[in-house]
Design a protein around this motif. Structure first.
Motif, PDB file in Angstrom:
ATOM      1  N   ASN A  94      17.136  -9.311  32.157  1.00 24.92           N
ATOM      2  CA  ASN A  94      17.281 -10.766  32.219  1.00 24.92           C
ATOM      3  C   ASN A  94      17.548 -11.250  33.640  1.00 24.92           C
ATOM      4  OD1 ASN A  94      17.010 -11.007  29.355  1.00 24.92           O
ATOM      5  ND2 ASN A  94      19.172 -10.438  29.134  1.00 24.92           N
ATOM      6  N   GLY A  95      16.887 -10.599  34.590  1.00 18.06           N
ATOM      7  CA  GLY A  95      16.998 -11.021  35.970  1.00 18.06           C
ATOM      8  C   GLY A  95      18.255 -10.563  36.682  1.00 18.06           C
ATOM      9  N   GLN A  96      19.072  -9.738  36.033  1.00 20.74           N
ATOM     10  CA  GLN A  96      20.322  -9.275  36.647  1.00 20.74           C
ATOM     11  C   GLN A  96      20.359  -7.752  36.694  1.00 20.74           C
ATOM     12  OE1 GLN A  96      23.137 -11.348  34.059  1.00 20.74           O
ATOM     13  NE2 GLN A  96      23.553 -12.800  35.721  1.00 20.74           N
TER      14      GLN A  96
END
Length: 235
Positions: free
Chosen positions: A138-140
């Protein structure tokens, strides 16, 4: 299967060997397996790697195994109450693997649940992440932590029945349950052994399938830091 033993040394008979790995329950001096720790000291087992939230204090808890130089490596979250720990680490006599507290608890739980590893954001961008696999969710960014499976787990409980079902008292639940599950063999010391069927099934914190041996005995329950306020004069 007989699970109740007459003393801590009897409960550990045949389980200890030099170079072994061990998970120990407790938090500070709360809920620590003090009888089993003393028996390990007396057995003289050396070069132990121990996973525990901390290493007790200088003269109590796991600190007594430091004093006798029986610990080779600690996998811990917090070590600030033990001057001997600091001295051995800074002098290169003791190996240390720091884990964030929640990560350490989850590594124990994962090992006990048969989970080889898990990804977490905790520690990303710090020395904790050095040398570890990373992945983006999730982009992290997350780092891969491995589950812990230890040769032996030693824990402290409030009550047990002959089948090894355990109830921990209040804060003493801390690391005891996850530590118990990640040991190939788990030995529990308890304050009271009650008859089979006396424990409410809904009140059992750890099922007896995880517990192989039990020993009952008196406990000192030392207070790590006693903080009081000055008594106010009577009006």
């Amino acid at each position: 299967m007989k699970k109740i033993y007459g003393s801590a040394s009897e409960a550990l008979d045949g389980l200890l060997f030099d170079g072994m790995t061990m998970a120990a329950g407790g938090f500070g001096l709360c809920g620590i397996p003090e009888l089993l720790i003393a028996a390990i000291r007396d057995a003289g087992t050396k070069d132990i790697t121990i996973a525990s939230n901390n290493c007790g204090v200088d003269d109590f808890g796991l600190g007594i195994l430091l004093k006798t130089r029986q610990i080779k490596k600690m996998i811990s979250s917090y070590v600030g109450e033990n001057a001997e720990f600091m001295r051995q680490y800074l002098s290169g006599e003791l190996e240390l693997e720091f884990n964030p507290q929640g990560t350490l608890a989850e590594r124990m739980r994962a090992g006990g649940a048969g989970i080889a590893g898990f990804y977490t954001r905790t520690g990303v961008g710090t020395v904790i992440a050095e040398g570890k696999e990373t992945k983006v969710f999730n982009g992290q960014e997350h780092i891969l932590e491995t589950g812990l499976v230890m040769d032996l787990a030693i824990v402290k409980a409030w009550k047990a029945d002959p089948s090894g079902n355990l109830v921990f008292r209040k804060t003493a639940r801390n690391f005891n349950a996850p530590a118990a599950t990640c040991g190939k063999i788990c030995v529990a010391e308890v304050e009271e052994i009650v008859p089979l069927g006396a424990l409410d099934p809904d009140a059992i914190h750890l099922p007896g399938i995880y517990v192989h041996r039990i020993v009952q005995g008196p406990h000192e329950k030392r207070i790590e830091q006693r903080t009081t306020r000055k008594r106010e004069p009577a009006l």
